[in-house]
Design an enzyme around this catalytic site. Structure first.
Site, PDB file in Angstrom:
ATOM      1  N   HIS A  39     -57.685 -45.836 -11.243  1.00 38.47           N
ATOM      2  CA  HIS A  39     -57.633 -47.280 -11.038  1.00 38.47           C
ATOM      3  C   HIS A  39     -56.323 -47.875 -11.580  1.00 38.47           C
ATOM      4  CE1 HIS A  39     -61.891 -47.108 -10.011  1.00 38.47           C
ATOM      5  NE2 HIS A  39     -62.206 -46.635 -11.202  1.00 38.47           N
TER       6      HIS A  39
HETATM    7  O1  RIB Z   1     -62.775 -51.057 -12.813  1.00 37.94           O
HETATM    8  C1  RIB Z   1     -61.800 -50.244 -13.382  1.00 37.94           C
HETATM    9  C2  RIB Z   1     -61.074 -50.968 -14.457  1.00 37.94           C
HETATM   10  O2  RIB Z   1     -61.951 -51.284 -15.542  1.00 37.94           O
HETATM   11  C3  RIB Z   1     -59.963 -50.125 -15.096  1.00 37.94           C
HETATM   12  O3  RIB Z   1     -58.958 -50.985 -15.556  1.00 37.94           O
HETATM   13  C4  RIB Z   1     -60.651 -49.477 -16.258  1.00 37.94           C
HETATM   14  O4  RIB Z   1     -59.749 -49.142 -17.312  1.00 37.94           O
HETATM   15  C5  RIB Z   1     -61.554 -50.580 -16.703  1.00 37.94           C
HETATM   16  O5  RIB Z   1     -60.808 -51.443 -17.546  1.00 37.94           O
END
Ligand code: RIB
Ligand code: CA
Length: 310
Positions: free
Chosen positions: A241
């Site tokens: 992500h």
């Molecule tokens: O949904 C994924 C996000 O939420 C990423 O930034 C992960 O590190 C959490 O913070």
């Protein structure tokens, strides 16, 4: 010419991989890394960020500045299931950390740097948007002086990853997200689960990492994340992500974007944190976000591995 950036992180496993990518790319002049309450507490996110810069053994001093220790209005909502109690999947637990955060408060330093370098700074946000929201509340004029804001958050076509409708960063602090979405930031790019779910780190990628200490860290820190991801999605991989948000700042061509009006729910029993994209222009509101719709996953994974091997 290196690009002036600031990273805002709630270092967790994937934030850490994003920091590794950002530093190893050598394409950024990182003016500071601000930390925020999110996956783990502010103090833990800050300690983890210090650990990652220490792991990188980099000479040039990159300042780490602490920010908000809770969302604007809500309680903290940690994500230890994915990131572990320590936030790095149990990796680097015994590291002797000498790096310390700088003095100052994240929102103030974000304002200071944007005013110091008008139209030059790209903010890359990979946690809840609390720090940016606080900076915008304190100094609204930064809207017209920040070059670009890229944030990992939201989901526009698929399901959420923390509730059926909502992605974690938006869910933790939807009031902050709403403030950012409505601030009028001219270049605001949303890197949501729609594309980050396709940016899957696989075991074969880890085997391509050449630096033994880096390979060992990536393997150890993602081990539990791989397991959780398989349990939830039946896939042998884990979604990068936050690294993808860094990737978009490195090379916009790895995603396709379109401008739409996007808002976030803050007053719902079931859907708080849901990002709603007006694909059909029904609300007749001015588009406010560059929405990432597709990603060249192979190109991104190549970019990720090549830079970590640089
Ligand atoms: O949904 C994924 C996000 O939420 C990423 O930034 C992960 O590190 C959490 O913070
Ligand atoms: Ca994060």
């Amino acid at each position: 010419m290196t690009k002036k950036v600031m990273l805002d992180v709630d270092t967790g496993v994937d934030d850490a991989l994003g920091i590794l990518l950002a530093v190893k790319s050598r394409q950024f002049d990182i003016l500071g890394i601000t930390t925020v309450n999110g996956n783990v507490s502010l103090d833990t996110a800050t300690l983890n960020t210090c650990k990652i810069l220490e792991l990188l053994k980099i000479d040039d001093e990159i300042s780490i500045i602490k920010g908000a220790n809770k969302p604007l209005k809500r309680q903290s909502f940690f994500e230890h299931r994915i990131h572990g109690q320590d936030g790095l999947g149990g990796a680097l637990l015994d590291m002797k950390v000498t790096k310390k955060p700088a003095t100052g408060f994240a929102a103030d330093v974000i304002i200071e740097k944007i005013l110091q370098y008008p139209d030059e700074i790209t903010l890359i946000m990979t946690g809840p948007l609390t720090n940016l929201a606080l900076a915008l509340e304190k100094s609204p004029e930064i809207v017209h002086k920040v070059k670009e804001v890229i944030f990992m958050g939201g989901v526009l076509k698929g399901g959420g990853n923390v509730t059926p409708t909502s992605e974690y960063n938006m869910y933790v602090d939807p009031e902050a997200a709403k403030l950012v979405l409505h601030a009028g930031i001219p270049e605001l790019t949303l890197v949501g689960l729609d594309v980050t779910r396709l940016a899957l780190l696989m075991k074969k990628h880890i085997q391509q990492l050449k630096d033994p200490s880096l390979a060992s860290y990536v393997k150890k820190s993602t081990a539990d994340y791989f397991e959780r991801y398989y349990e939830r999605n039946g896939v042998e991989g884990c979604a990068l992500h936050d690294p993808l948000a860094i990737g978009v700042a490195l090379d916009k061509k790895i995603v396709t974007t379109e401008r739409y009006f996007v808002d976030v729910e803050t007053r719902s029993e079931l859907c708080d944190g849901q990002t709603v994209c007006d694909f059909q222009h029904r609300l007749e509101k001015k588009p406010n976000v560059n929405v990432c719709l597709e990603v060249d996953s192979e190109a991104f994974l190549n970019l990720f591995i090549e830079n970590l091997n640089s």
